[in-house]
Design an enzyme around this catalytic site. Sequence first.
Site, PDB file in Angstrom:
ATOM      1  N   TRP A 102     -29.555 -48.439   8.243  1.00 41.16           N
ATOM      2  CA  TRP A 102     -30.522 -47.296   8.564  1.00 41.16           C
ATOM      3  C   TRP A 102     -31.883 -48.125   9.128  1.00 41.16           C
ATOM      4  CZ3 TRP A 102     -29.800 -42.508   9.783  1.00 41.16           C
ATOM      5  CH2 TRP A 102     -30.805 -41.430  10.147  1.00 41.16           C
ATOM      6  N   SER A 116     -29.809 -47.142   2.255  1.00 41.83           N
ATOM      7  CA  SER A 116     -30.324 -47.830   1.119  1.00 41.83           C
ATOM      8  C   SER A 116     -29.763 -47.144  -0.379  1.00 41.83           C
ATOM      9  CB  SER A 116     -32.049 -47.436   0.887  1.00 41.83           C
ATOM     10  OG  SER A 116     -32.650 -48.080   1.852  1.00 41.83           O
ATOM     11  N   GLU A 169     -26.900 -46.840  -0.787  1.00 43.20           N
ATOM     12  CA  GLU A 169     -25.514 -47.692  -1.038  1.00 43.20           C
ATOM     13  C   GLU A 169     -25.907 -49.070  -1.716  1.00 43.20           C
ATOM     14  OE1 GLU A 169     -25.081 -44.076   1.179  1.00 43.20           O
ATOM     15  OE2 GLU A 169     -26.094 -45.913   1.794  1.00 43.20           O
ATOM     16  N   LEU A 203     -35.182 -49.054   4.399  1.00 42.05           N
ATOM     17  CA  LEU A 203     -36.386 -48.227   4.952  1.00 42.05           C
ATOM     18  C   LEU A 203     -35.747 -47.141   4.336  1.00 42.05           C
ATOM     19  CD1 LEU A 203     -39.106 -47.841   5.821  1.00 42.05           C
ATOM     20  CD2 LEU A 203     -38.332 -47.769   8.170  1.00 42.05           C
ATOM     21  N   VAL A 248     -36.791 -42.964   4.849  1.00 45.05           N
ATOM     22  CA  VAL A 248     -37.667 -42.032   5.407  1.00 45.05           C
ATOM     23  C   VAL A 248     -36.854 -40.902   5.593  1.00 45.05           C
ATOM     24  CG1 VAL A 248     -38.877 -44.075   6.581  1.00 45.05           C
ATOM     25  CG2 VAL A 248     -36.806 -42.848   7.806  1.00 45.05           C
ATOM     26  N   ARG A 255     -37.000 -35.724  -1.046  1.00 44.61           N
ATOM     27  CA  ARG A 255     -35.799 -36.326  -0.838  1.00 44.61           C
ATOM     28  C   ARG A 255     -36.080 -37.655  -0.797  1.00 44.61           C
ATOM     29  NH1 ARG A 255     -32.386 -36.890   3.993  1.00 44.61           N
ATOM     30  NH2 ARG A 255     -30.614 -37.876   3.069  1.00 44.61           N
ATOM     31  N   SER A 286     -36.403 -56.400  -4.883  1.00 47.26           N
ATOM     32  CA  SER A 286     -36.367 -55.015  -4.055  1.00 47.26           C
ATOM     33  C   SER A 286     -37.423 -55.194  -2.642  1.00 47.26           C
ATOM     34  CB  SER A 286     -36.647 -53.963  -4.691  1.00 47.26           C
ATOM     35  OG  SER A 286     -36.748 -52.693  -3.610  1.00 47.26           O
ATOM     36  N   HIS A 335     -45.534 -46.551  15.031  1.00 50.54           N
ATOM     37  CA  HIS A 335     -45.143 -46.609  13.465  1.00 50.54           C
ATOM     38  C   HIS A 335     -43.881 -47.835  13.319  1.00 50.54           C
ATOM     39  CE1 HIS A 335     -46.215 -43.246  10.878  1.00 50.54           C
ATOM     40  NE2 HIS A 335     -47.339 -43.438  11.728  1.00 50.54           N
TER      41      HIS A 335
END
Length: 192
Positions: free
Chosen positions: A49, A83, A85, A107, A109, A115, A140, A154
């Site tokens: 992702w 993330s 997983e 990441l 988002v 959530r 991490s 961004h």
Amino acid sequence: MNQMLQDTETKSSEIKPPELPADHTPPPLPPQHPRFAKPQRVAFVQSRWHRDVVMECQTAFLAEAEARHIPRAAIDIFEVPGSFEIPLHAQLLAKTRRYTAIVAAGLVVDGGIYRHEFVADTVIKALMDVQLRTEVPVFSAVLTPQQFHETEVHYDFFRRHFAIKGVEVAAACAETLLGLERLRGQVAAGIV
């Protein structure tokens, strides 16, 4: 002949090195990192992702790990869909006892404030559980920005940020592995 030698000596002594400004400081030497007593093997687990952003972490991690005497050939890369997983992969890899450390990068988002904070919190807690259960350190670089908009500004910011995090997580990984190596040696010798 003697006259020629004297002329050469005079001319070379008249040559002065260039003057440096008063505030000149020489460039810093590259840091000298300690070497490991035993070979290390690291698993790097990253989410797909926002892969283009997360790859900056991987690239920076690999370069810094190499500088800290963990060769690229000793780092295995694993990709997972997101993330969420990562912890299961980290746990299965830790249980193999093949790896001296595991690094997670992702990441988190979107999906509203609750959530993505829930996902990030769950991932971090699960990674901590993995390292405590298996005694394989887990690091991490799973980040959760407060605000992320899918704009080029961004994306650029987080690419740079992930590069910094890659260096930081490689430093933490190498320093922890060195510390554990020393501690285990002390325990084996009966010092601790």
